[in-house]
Design an enzyme around this catalytic site. Structure first.
Site, PDB file in Angstrom:
ATOM      1  N   THR A  59       0.894  -1.299   0.212  1.00 15.35           N
ATOM      2  CA  THR A  59       0.114   0.086   0.041  1.00 15.35           C
ATOM      3  C   THR A  59       1.065   1.274   0.097  1.00 15.35           C
ATOM      4  OG1 THR A  59      -1.763  -1.034   0.994  1.00 15.35           O
ATOM      5  CG2 THR A  59      -1.715   1.271   1.420  1.00 15.35           C
ATOM      6  N   TYR A  73      -8.088   0.721  -3.358  1.00 13.42           N
ATOM      7  CA  TYR A  73      -6.882   1.066  -4.236  1.00 13.42           C
ATOM      8  C   TYR A  73      -6.260  -0.021  -4.807  1.00 13.42           C
ATOM      9  CZ  TYR A  73      -4.866   0.149   0.040  1.00 13.42           C
ATOM     10  OH  TYR A  73      -4.230  -0.630   1.261  1.00 13.42           O
ATOM     11  N   SER A 106       1.920  -7.684  -0.558  1.00 10.56           N
ATOM     12  CA  SER A 106       2.720  -8.614   0.219  1.00 10.56           C
ATOM     13  C   SER A 106       2.192 -10.053   0.378  1.00 10.56           C
ATOM     14  CB  SER A 106       3.113  -7.998   1.602  1.00 10.56           C
ATOM     15  OG  SER A 106       2.010  -7.771   2.286  1.00 10.56           O
ATOM     16  N   THR A 139       1.699  -4.279   4.056  1.00  6.60           N
ATOM     17  CA  THR A 139       1.429  -4.597   5.788  1.00  6.60           C
ATOM     18  C   THR A 139       0.985  -6.324   5.988  1.00  6.60           C
ATOM     19  OG1 THR A 139      -0.719  -3.762   5.609  1.00  6.60           O
ATOM     20  CG2 THR A 139       1.117  -2.468   6.072  1.00  6.60           C
ATOM     21  N   ASP A 140       0.341  -6.894   4.802  1.00  6.97           N
ATOM     22  CA  ASP A 140      -0.218  -8.014   5.369  1.00  6.97           C
ATOM     23  C   ASP A 140       0.833  -9.128   5.896  1.00  6.97           C
ATOM     24  OD1 ASP A 140      -2.465  -7.055   4.274  1.00  6.97           O
ATOM     25  OD2 ASP A 140      -3.000  -8.571   2.867  1.00  6.97           O
ATOM     26  N   LYS A 212       0.456  -7.255  12.519  1.00  9.33           N
ATOM     27  CA  LYS A 212      -0.643  -6.572  12.208  1.00  9.33           C
ATOM     28  C   LYS A 212      -2.033  -7.144  12.782  1.00  9.33           C
ATOM     29  CE  LYS A 212      -2.934  -5.052   7.893  1.00  9.33           C
ATOM     30  NZ  LYS A 212      -3.113  -5.383   6.270  1.00  9.33           N
ATOM     31  N   GLU A 332      -1.730 -27.736  29.422  1.00 10.97           N
ATOM     32  CA  GLU A 332      -2.636 -28.174  28.172  1.00 10.97           C
ATOM     33  C   GLU A 332      -2.416 -29.565  27.543  1.00 10.97           C
ATOM     34  OE1 GLU A 332      -5.592 -26.907  27.242  1.00 10.97           O
ATOM     35  OE2 GLU A 332      -5.537 -25.068  28.541  1.00 10.97           O
TER      36      GLU A 332
HETATM   37  N1  GLU Z   1      -2.731  -6.437   0.862  1.00 14.16           N
HETATM   38  C1  GLU Z   1      -1.546  -5.499   0.490  1.00 14.16           C
HETATM   39  C2  GLU Z   1      -0.241  -5.821   0.769  1.00 14.16           C
HETATM   40  O1  GLU Z   1       0.249  -6.304   1.895  1.00 14.16           O
HETATM   41  C3  GLU Z   1      -1.890  -4.072   0.953  1.00 14.16           C
HETATM   42  C4  GLU Z   1      -1.733  -4.055   2.150  1.00 14.16           C
HETATM   43  C5  GLU Z   1      -0.981  -2.881   2.750  1.00 14.16           C
HETATM   44  O2  GLU Z   1       0.019  -2.930   2.145  1.00 14.16           O
HETATM   45  O3  GLU Z   1      -1.340  -2.117   3.645  1.00 14.16           O
HETATM   46  O4  GLU Z   1       0.551  -5.432   0.127  1.00 14.16           O
END
Ligand code: GLU
Length: 375
Positions: A59, A73, A106, A139-140, A212, A332
């Site tokens: 992103t 986007y 990602s 971020t994924d 995340k 456990e």
């Molecule tokens: N799903 C995409 C990725 O991980 C966009 C999410 C992001 O970068 O925040 O690249």
């Protein structure tokens, strides 16, 4: 002289720079020394750290149709040179150059891409002309990449992974400041030897713990153990330090790695499907991360399946689907008796990274468990 060189490029409206120029015009060297507060805040051109930004997409390189599109986007659109050109302030804190490693979202990272990125970062940090590396990333799976690099790149130079939650085309886009903070951090002497770091939303997190936690807000990343510090107005402030093995002290080395074994996560819930574990084994998994409920719990009707999986030579790692806390060995489930491993506080996706690396070194349960305690 260093202050003079910098002051000549700075906008004269900046109060402390203007008074510095006045001091210089009066020719008072004593006054110049007394102005060291201003000097400390404006790094001189010839002492700025050399930072390479390795771009992978996400992103932070995304673009939406309108400025109101903060969540809809296309990721991985803007090339790294354009990202850098969009933040002229970077030139105040570092000599920056960019490299485009990938241009992907990602979630499309594979083991091959992780290895490729790790090898490139390793080569960069070996270059005496490079003081730090920033990786822009979706971020994924940023939490997987940051942990992987933390485990395999042998350096004390700062490596900072950064992303954004909003594309640069959106109102209140977060990527510019995140990237600026990441460059500051990568150039900070105080960041050396702290392992791979994540710079998001002004926080400094360890690449090991950062995860995340929300998929829609700019404060998406957190660690159950808290942030290490913050970057504010071009300055890194520290409050904690990592205690687990990383980078220089790691037994894993990207330069000798050519592939990673398959590791599969099975997500825990009520009413589980035992056949999923058999499918994982059939697909070639060398370890299964059981993302169990609570304390990495295993339902009574699955215990025999997992014992059978282990007896067949595939490792069973008990992790938890709960974001915080840690799984306790022999609580456990009798892990010693079943020859299972516990993932300590690593979430399932981080446990998957460590299990894959651990299996490149040993197939012994005791050794795997040692690594899960130490890293
Ligand atoms: N799903 C995409 C990725 O991980 C966009 C999410 C992001 O970068 O925040 O690249």
């Amino acid at each position: 002289m260093q202050c003079l060189a910098f002051a000549s490029r700075i906008h004269p409206q900046e109060t402390n720079v203007r008074s510095l120029i006045q001091l210089l015009m009066r020719g008072s060297m004593a006054a110049l020394v007394a102005s060291n507060v201003a000097c400390a805040q404006v790094p001189a051109a010839n002492t700025k750290p050399n930072i390479v930004i390795v771009a992978t997409g996400g992103t932070i390189a995304g673009a939406g149709a309108t400025s109101a599109n903060s969540a809809t986007y296309q990721a991985a659109k803007v090339p790294v040179d354009k990202l850098i050109a969009g933040i002229p302030e970077l030139n105040n804190v570092a000599n920056v150059r960019g490299e485009q490693a990938f241009q992907i979202a990602s979630e499309s990272f594979t083991n091959e891409k992780l290895l490729q990125l790790g090898k490139r970062v390793s080569a960069l940090v070996k270059d005496p002309g490079v003081d730090g590396v920033v990786i822009t990333h979706g971020t994924d799976t940023l939490e997987e990449t940051s942990f992987f690099l933390n485990l395999v790149v042998h350096t004390d130079k700062p490596i900072v992974v950064v992303g954004s939650m909003r594309p640069g085309t959106a109102m209140s886009a977060d990527g510019m400041l995140n990237l600026y903070n990441a460059v500051v951090l990568a150039g900070a002497k105080s960041a050396r030897g702290k392992g791979v770091l994540v710079a998001m939303n002004d926080d400094i997190l360890t690449g090991r713990d950062a995860a995340k936690r929300t998929n829609i807000k700019t404060n998406a990343f957190a660690s159950g153990w808290g942030a290490l510090g913050m970057v504010v107005e071009g300055q890194a402030y520290w409050f904690r330090a990592p205690v687990k093995r990383h980078t220089m002290k790691s037994e894993f080395d990207i330069d000798t790695l050519t592939s990673l074994p398959e590791v599969v996560i099975v997500y825990g819930s009520g009413n589980m499907t035992p056949e999923l574990y058999d499918a994982a084994v059939k697909s070639g998994a060398k370890a299964i991360i059981n993302a169990g409920t609570g304390n990495g719990s295993v339902p009574n009707y699955l215990v025999d399946t997992l014992k059978r999986v282990r007896a067949g030579g595939v490792h069973v790692v008990r992790s938890s689907r709960i974001a915080d806390g840690f799984v306790i060995r022999n609580s456990e489930q009798p892990d010693d008796q079943y020859d299972w491993v516990v993932a300590h506080d690593l979430n399932p996706q981080k446990a998957k990274i460590l299990a894959a690396l651990a299996l490149t070194k040993s197939n012994s349960t005791a050794e795997l468990q040692r690594m899960f305690w130490e890293y």
